[in-house]
Design an enzyme around this catalytic site. Structure first.
Site, PDB file in Angstrom:
ATOM      1  N   CYS B  91      -5.278  14.533 -18.685  1.00 33.60           N
ATOM      2  CA  CYS B  91      -5.335  13.185 -19.260  1.00 33.60           C
ATOM      3  C   CYS B  91      -6.386  12.306 -18.579  1.00 33.60           C
ATOM      4  CB  CYS B  91      -3.988  12.495 -19.123  1.00 33.60           C
ATOM      5  SG  CYS B  91      -2.667  13.283 -20.054  1.00 33.60           S
ATOM      6  N   HIS B  92      -6.482  12.401 -17.258  1.00 34.76           N
ATOM      7  CA  HIS B  92      -7.276  11.420 -16.502  1.00 34.76           C
ATOM      8  C   HIS B  92      -8.690  11.870 -16.131  1.00 34.76           C
ATOM      9  CE1 HIS B  92      -3.814   8.794 -16.054  1.00 34.76           C
ATOM     10  NE2 HIS B  92      -3.102   9.810 -15.622  1.00 34.76           N
ATOM     11  N   CYS B 192       8.098 -10.823  13.636  1.00 34.38           N
ATOM     12  CA  CYS B 192       7.102 -10.009  14.341  1.00 34.38           C
ATOM     13  C   CYS B 192       5.702 -10.219  13.764  1.00 34.38           C
ATOM     14  CB  CYS B 192       7.461  -8.532  14.240  1.00 34.38           C
ATOM     15  SG  CYS B 192       8.946  -8.082  15.154  1.00 34.38           S
ATOM     16  N   ARG B 230       7.865   3.324   5.992  1.00 37.18           N
ATOM     17  CA  ARG B 230       7.572   2.409   7.100  1.00 37.18           C
ATOM     18  C   ARG B 230       8.499   1.186   7.039  1.00 37.18           C
ATOM     19  NH1 ARG B 230       7.836   1.320  11.024  1.00 37.18           N
ATOM     20  NH2 ARG B 230       6.481   0.522  12.668  1.00 37.18           N
ATOM     21  N   CYS B 234      11.022  -0.066   9.961  1.00 43.81           N
ATOM     22  CA  CYS B 234      11.103  -1.424  10.508  1.00 43.81           C
ATOM     23  C   CYS B 234      12.547  -1.921  10.474  1.00 43.81           C
ATOM     24  CB  CYS B 234      10.238  -2.386   9.699  1.00 43.81           C
ATOM     25  SG  CYS B 234       8.525  -2.426  10.230  1.00 43.81           S
TER      26      CYS B 234
END
Lengths: 150, 273, 108
Positions: B91-92, B192, B230, B234
């Site tokens: 498709c791309h 933070c 991530r 945290c």
């Protein structure tokens, strides 16, 4: 301007020596697993200081990936070259890190790798030249543990 | 010159060089001017908060281990999977052209789903709807690799998320999460990354918490880490119960945090600690 | 299946020139020190040897221990006395060997 006399030279030299030595701790005696690795590598022959430039960060951003570069002074000809270089980390569960083997075709006795350091410790490099002579260098790397990145 | 001054001069010189070093490090932390009404005056990439060794790993495309993932996904891009007999490429076409800019503008509003979707979700929508292939699990190597590969096609382009129209309630929700204190440590993102960036918290040198480098190769994990992992980390670090990856909460936060880094160049695959 | 190693060296060199070679290979380098979620030790699985030769002659090699980071990076130099082919190999604990080749020509 008049020449610096003996006493001034001493004062200047003293200041300089103090500045260069201050951040560098005296080489600690190698013991335990690290000593065994060195013993096996050198056959008990004591290595000399010099020839090795060992480059590591003073403080590692993360102990899991610490860049290490080494450069050893040598003509790297068929008659005189660096053969093997043992790299050990004296604070790891196993002190062994790597043994680099060069040939005259290496052109330069220079290499970079990335290593794991479990804690703040000394990284030691021992080089064996083609004539059997041995050289040693070490660097302390501070490893910070216990942050979000740790 | 009296001899005592010679030694003193050496010390002064040493002190001066230390001071110069500190200034140089500060000056090195370059950023871009934030648009009016933004929370920061200067928007700074996480790259600037890392050591020179870590930056060097990112700077060289051969040394940067994130490229192992980019190269893996470049092969998968061409691989036919699913009952429709299609690959991404069917498709791309070439990702280098068709995917340029796509990753810089995520998350983006999806008219069909009536909600914003991020790059991981967009890839999986393609897989399940158009390829009729199994969607990849979040945190799977395949999904993180492909996310990095697509985002890499926007490397150097500016982060440019849309936050108005139907996106605006999502933006507000993200903002609310950003400023809410969570967990036993009772810390918000803001505690933070807004108030204390550029300072140490224990062993950690706090950044602005920008997302322009994700998925990022973390030295700690020695692999590429997607953004929602991530975020989870945290929240875990402040001893909170994290939201689920790809949840509406993290999606709203992704949108809001992307806006906090508006205009930063995409750095995927970046290298962080 | 192993991923293709990443290697960077110049396409050509002058006779006797010393060139820099950078290599990066995908590998988890499981140290044997880690434990899984059930508390069982994850067995060691690392690349234990890397070697480079040029036209059949050894250039550089290294024995690697578990203290090498995941996705091992090895950078070294080579003196090029003739045109030819560099061969690279990474040996896994399980005996599999990843190999790659790169050609270098003489500068006209």
């Amino acid at each position: 301007m008049r020449a610096i006399n003996r006493r001034q030279a001493f004062a200047l030299g003293g200041g300089f020596v103090m500045l260069t030595l201050m951040p560098i701790a005296a080489d600690a005696e190698v013991t335990g697993d690290a000593a065994k690795w060195i013993e096996t590598f050198t056959g008990g022959k004591p290595p000399a200081k010099g020839k090795i430039a060992l480059d590591l960060p003073e403080i590692a951003e993360n102990g899991n990936t610490v860049p290490l570069s080494i450069n050893i002074e040598s003509p790297m000809t068929a008659d005189a070259y660096v053969k093997d270089v043992l790299i050990i980390a004296d604070g790891n569960p196993n002190a062994g890190v790597a043994t680099l083997s060069f040939t005259p075709l290496s052109g330069k006795a220079e290499a970079s790798i990335r290593i794991r350091l479990a804690t703040t410790q000394n990284v030691i490099a021992v080089a064996k030249m083609s004539d059997g002579s041995l050289f040693m260098e070490q660097k302390t790397v501070k490893v910070t543990i216990g942050g979000c990145g740790g | 010159m009296a001899r005592r001054y010679v030694g003193l001069a050496a010390l002064v010189a040493a002190a001066a060089s230390v001071a110069t070093l500190a200034v140089a490090e500060d000056a090195e932390r370059k950023g871009i001017a934030a648009p009016p009404g933004h929370v920061f005056k200067t928007i700074i990439s996480g790259y600037e908060f890392r050591s020179k060794e870590t930056r060097a790993l990112q700077d060289d495309d051969l040394e940067n281990p994130g490229f192992l993932a980019v190269e893996r996904a470049a092969d998968v891009w061409k691989k036919v999977e699913g009952s429709e007999g299609k690959s991404c490429m069917s498709c791309h076409g070439e990702a280098e052209t068709s995917m340029k800019g796509v990753g810089a503008a995520m998350p983006k509003w999806d008219d069909k789903l009536k909600k914003p979707v991020n790059l991981e979700q967009r890839i999986n929508i393609c897989r399940s709807e158009h390829m009729k292939a199994e969607p990849w699990k979040f945190k799977s190597r395949e999904l993180t690799d492909m996310t990095a590969f697509v985002r890499y096609q926007s490397r150097g382009m500016k982060v440019s998320v849309k936050t108005d129209g139907p996106m605006s309630p999502w933006f507000e929700r993200g903002k609310q999460i950003y400023y809410t204190r969570y967990g036993q440590l009772d810390l918000a993102c803001e505690s933070c990354h807004e108030r204390n960036n550029g300072k140490f918290m224990r062993a950690d040198f706090l950044s602005q918490g920008q997302t322009n480098g994700f998925p990022t190769y973390r030295l700690r994990d020695q692999r590429l880490v997607p953004l929602h992992e991530r975020f989870e980390g945290c929240m875990f670090d402040v001893r909170a119960e994290p939201f689920k990856p790809l949840s509406d909460e993290f999606l709203a936060l992704e949108l809001y945090v992307a806006w906090r880094g508006i205009g930063l160049p995409v750095e995927t695959p970046s290298v962080r600690n | 299946m192993a991923d293709k190693p990443r290697i960077k060296l110049p396409k050509e060199a002058a006779k006797g020139e010393v060139i820099q070679i950078k290599t990066l290979v995908s590998h988890v380098m499981e140290s044997g020190q880690r434990k899984d979620a059930q508390g069982k030790a994850i067995p060691r699985k690392i690349i234990n040897k890397f070697a480079c030769e040029f036209n059949g002659k050894p250039v550089f090699s290294c024995a690697l221990e578990p203290a090498i980071s995941a996705n091992p990076y090895v950078q070294f130099d080579a003196r090029v006395d003739e045109a030819g082919t560099f061969k690279f190999s990474w040996t896994d604990d399980d005996g599999t060997v990843i190999t790659a080749e790169e050609k270098i020509a003489f500068k006209a």
